[in-house]
Design a protein around this motif. Structure first.
Motif, PDB file in Angstrom:
ATOM      1  N   VAL A  40      -0.593  43.194  16.635  1.00 41.24           N
ATOM      2  CA  VAL A  40      -0.764  41.867  16.057  1.00 41.24           C
ATOM      3  C   VAL A  40      -1.934  41.933  15.082  1.00 41.24           C
ATOM      4  O   VAL A  40      -2.996  42.485  15.408  1.00 41.24           O
ATOM      5  CB  VAL A  40      -1.033  40.808  17.146  1.00 41.24           C
ATOM      6  CG1 VAL A  40      -1.293  39.445  16.509  1.00 41.24           C
ATOM      7  CG2 VAL A  40       0.134  40.724  18.111  1.00 41.24           C
ATOM      8  N   PHE A  41      -1.725  41.386  13.882  1.00 37.17           N
ATOM      9  CA  PHE A  41      -2.763  41.364  12.861  1.00 37.17           C
ATOM     10  C   PHE A  41      -3.313  39.940  12.742  1.00 37.17           C
ATOM     11  O   PHE A  41      -2.543  38.986  12.590  1.00 37.17           O
ATOM     12  CB  PHE A  41      -2.222  41.837  11.513  1.00 37.17           C
ATOM     13  CG  PHE A  41      -1.805  43.288  11.514  1.00 37.17           C
ATOM     14  CD1 PHE A  41      -2.690  44.277  11.126  1.00 37.17           C
ATOM     15  CD2 PHE A  41      -0.540  43.652  11.935  1.00 37.17           C
ATOM     16  CE1 PHE A  41      -2.307  45.610  11.141  1.00 37.17           C
ATOM     17  CE2 PHE A  41      -0.154  44.984  11.958  1.00 37.17           C
ATOM     18  CZ  PHE A  41      -1.045  45.970  11.568  1.00 37.17           C
ATOM     19  N   VAL A  42      -4.628  39.841  12.821  1.00 41.58           N
ATOM     20  CA  VAL A  42      -5.300  38.536  12.815  1.00 41.58           C
ATOM     21  C   VAL A  42      -6.269  38.497  11.641  1.00 41.58           C
ATOM     22  O   VAL A  42      -7.075  39.417  11.469  1.00 41.58           O
ATOM     23  CB  VAL A  42      -6.060  38.299  14.138  1.00 41.58           C
ATOM     24  CG1 VAL A  42      -6.684  36.912  14.150  1.00 41.58           C
ATOM     25  CG2 VAL A  42      -5.126  38.494  15.336  1.00 41.58           C
ATOM     26  N   THR A  43      -6.189  37.441  10.850  1.00 42.65           N
ATOM     27  CA  THR A  43      -7.108  37.263   9.722  1.00 42.65           C
ATOM     28  C   THR A  43      -7.826  35.935   9.887  1.00 42.65           C
ATOM     29  O   THR A  43      -7.192  34.872   9.906  1.00 42.65           O
ATOM     30  CB  THR A  43      -6.358  37.277   8.382  1.00 42.65           C
ATOM     31  OG1 THR A  43      -5.625  38.495   8.253  1.00 42.65           O
ATOM     32  CG2 THR A  43      -7.335  37.159   7.217  1.00 42.65           C
ATOM     33  N   GLU A  80      -9.317  46.761  16.697  1.00 43.89           N
ATOM     34  CA  GLU A  80     -10.026  47.326  15.551  1.00 43.89           C
ATOM     35  C   GLU A  80     -10.276  46.244  14.512  1.00 43.89           C
ATOM     36  O   GLU A  80      -9.463  45.328  14.337  1.00 43.89           O
ATOM     37  CB  GLU A  80      -9.218  48.458  14.907  1.00 43.89           C
ATOM     38  CG  GLU A  80      -8.957  49.636  15.821  1.00 43.89           C
ATOM     39  CD  GLU A  80      -8.024  50.657  15.187  1.00 43.89           C
ATOM     40  OE1 GLU A  80      -8.199  51.847  15.449  1.00 43.89           O
ATOM     41  OE2 GLU A  80      -7.127  50.245  14.436  1.00 43.89           O
ATOM     42  N   THR A  81     -11.412  46.377  13.824  1.00 41.31           N
ATOM     43  CA  THR A  81     -11.713  45.518  12.679  1.00 41.31           C
ATOM     44  C   THR A  81     -11.327  46.249  11.412  1.00 41.31           C
ATOM     45  O   THR A  81     -11.711  47.397  11.198  1.00 41.31           O
ATOM     46  CB  THR A  81     -13.206  45.161  12.642  1.00 41.31           C
ATOM     47  OG1 THR A  81     -13.550  44.450  13.831  1.00 41.31           O
ATOM     48  CG2 THR A  81     -13.507  44.285  11.433  1.00 41.31           C
ATOM     49  N   THR A 109      -6.988  44.006  14.141  1.00 43.47           N
ATOM     50  CA  THR A 109      -5.720  44.547  14.612  1.00 43.47           C
ATOM     51  C   THR A 109      -5.826  44.765  16.115  1.00 43.47           C
ATOM     52  O   THR A 109      -6.726  45.464  16.580  1.00 43.47           O
ATOM     53  CB  THR A 109      -5.381  45.884  13.931  1.00 43.47           C
ATOM     54  OG1 THR A 109      -5.348  45.689  12.519  1.00 43.47           O
ATOM     55  CG2 THR A 109      -4.028  46.398  14.402  1.00 43.47           C
ATOM     56  N   ALA A 110      -4.907  44.152  16.859  1.00 44.45           N
ATOM     57  CA  ALA A 110      -4.880  44.301  18.310  1.00 44.45           C
ATOM     58  C   ALA A 110      -3.555  44.933  18.720  1.00 44.45           C
ATOM     59  O   ALA A 110      -2.487  44.488  18.292  1.00 44.45           O
ATOM     60  CB  ALA A 110      -5.048  42.952  18.996  1.00 44.45           C
ATOM     61  N   ALA A 134      -0.172  37.570  12.147  1.00 47.75           N
ATOM     62  CA  ALA A 134       1.055  38.228  11.694  1.00 47.75           C
ATOM     63  C   ALA A 134       1.474  39.248  12.729  1.00 47.75           C
ATOM     64  O   ALA A 134       0.653  39.992  13.251  1.00 47.75           O
ATOM     65  CB  ALA A 134       0.845  38.910  10.337  1.00 47.75           C
ATOM     66  N   GLY A 135       2.757  39.274  13.024  1.00 42.06           N
ATOM     67  CA  GLY A 135       3.277  40.214  13.993  1.00 42.06           C
ATOM     68  C   GLY A 135       4.284  39.528  14.907  1.00 42.06           C
ATOM     69  O   GLY A 135       4.693  38.398  14.644  1.00 42.06           O
TER      70      GLY A 135
END
Length: 239
Positions: A40-43, A80-81, A109-110, A134-135
């Motif tokens: 999963v991408f987090v912004t 991760e960042t 990113t998780a 996103a994901g």
């Protein structure tokens, strides 16, 4: 009589001989297996007319997202960042330029190995202020047993196919002389993301917002490919 050296020995024929023909086949395998991880991408973003204020908001929102993700413990396999940015938004008035606002963002990113927590975490992240999710991207680990299973199946198919060709000629396999991995595993394009978007602000800042319902996310089965080229020698055919 002079002794023969290895250099004097005749080079082997590339296609074998009438007494020892060569047989070339391809072995292929295609397996469908359950995914092992989901990414999963987090912004998180921030915007303000003051640079320090924008950085402060961005730091706070980044900490909130990290704290929420880490609260899922062992379900999070990797965190991760990624990219960090902050830049001014300029406005033009004739020949003059001035800074209208500052925009900042941090990408996280998780990777999760517990899919029961995935839907809840995704909606909770999307419920954070100015946070985009996103994901998920479903995937296998690089050392997944599914890769070995596909390669093993491809080799067995190559042997079986070669044996059938030899038997059709009244012969039998004698030896394998070459096995080449084509490296064709996981040739599929990445899965398109599911966009959770920006969460709207609660209508009443003084009231506790209702928890967001967990998404029902169904894991997407992964396709693993393996292809090998194999060359064998066989006994003389009975033509």
């Amino acid at each position: 009589m002079a002794a023969h050296t290895p250099e004097d020995a005749p080079a082997p024929l590339p296609y074998g001989t009438p007494d020892t023909p060569r047989l070339a086949v391809r072995g292929e395998a295609r397996l469908e297996v359950d995914p092992e991880i989901a990414r999963v991408f987090v912004t998180v973003t921030a915007r303000g007319t003051d640079r320090n204020a924008a950085l402060t908001d961005l730091t706070r929102r980044n900490d909130e997202a990290l704290t929420l993700i880490k609260s899922y413990g062992d379900a999070i396999e990797k965190l991760e960042t990624g990219a960090f940015s902050i830049h001014p938004q300029l406005t033009y008035n004739g020949r003059n330029e001035r800074i209208r606002a500052y925009h900042g963002s941090v990408t996280l990113t998780a990777a999760l190995n517990d899919f029961t927590a995935l839907g809840e975490l995704t909606t909770r992240l999307a419920d954070l202020e100015l946070t985009r999710v996103a994901g998920p991207w479903w995937a296998l680990r690089p050392d997944s047993p599914a890769h070995r299973a596909a390669r093993t199946q491809a080799v067995r198919e190559a042997v079986q196919r070669a044996r059938e060709y030899a038997e059709a000629l009244g012969a039998r396999l004698d030896a394998i002389v070459e096995l080449a991995d084509l490296g064709a595993e996981n040739a599929l394009p990445p899965t398109p993301p599911v966009m959770a978007g920006y969460a709207p602000a609660p209508p009443d800042p003084g009231a506790a917002p209702a928890p967001a319902p967990a998404l029902d996310l169904q894991p997407q089965r992964q396709t693993v490919y393996a292809n090998v080229n194999a060359r064998f020698t066989m006994t003389r055919p009975a033509l």
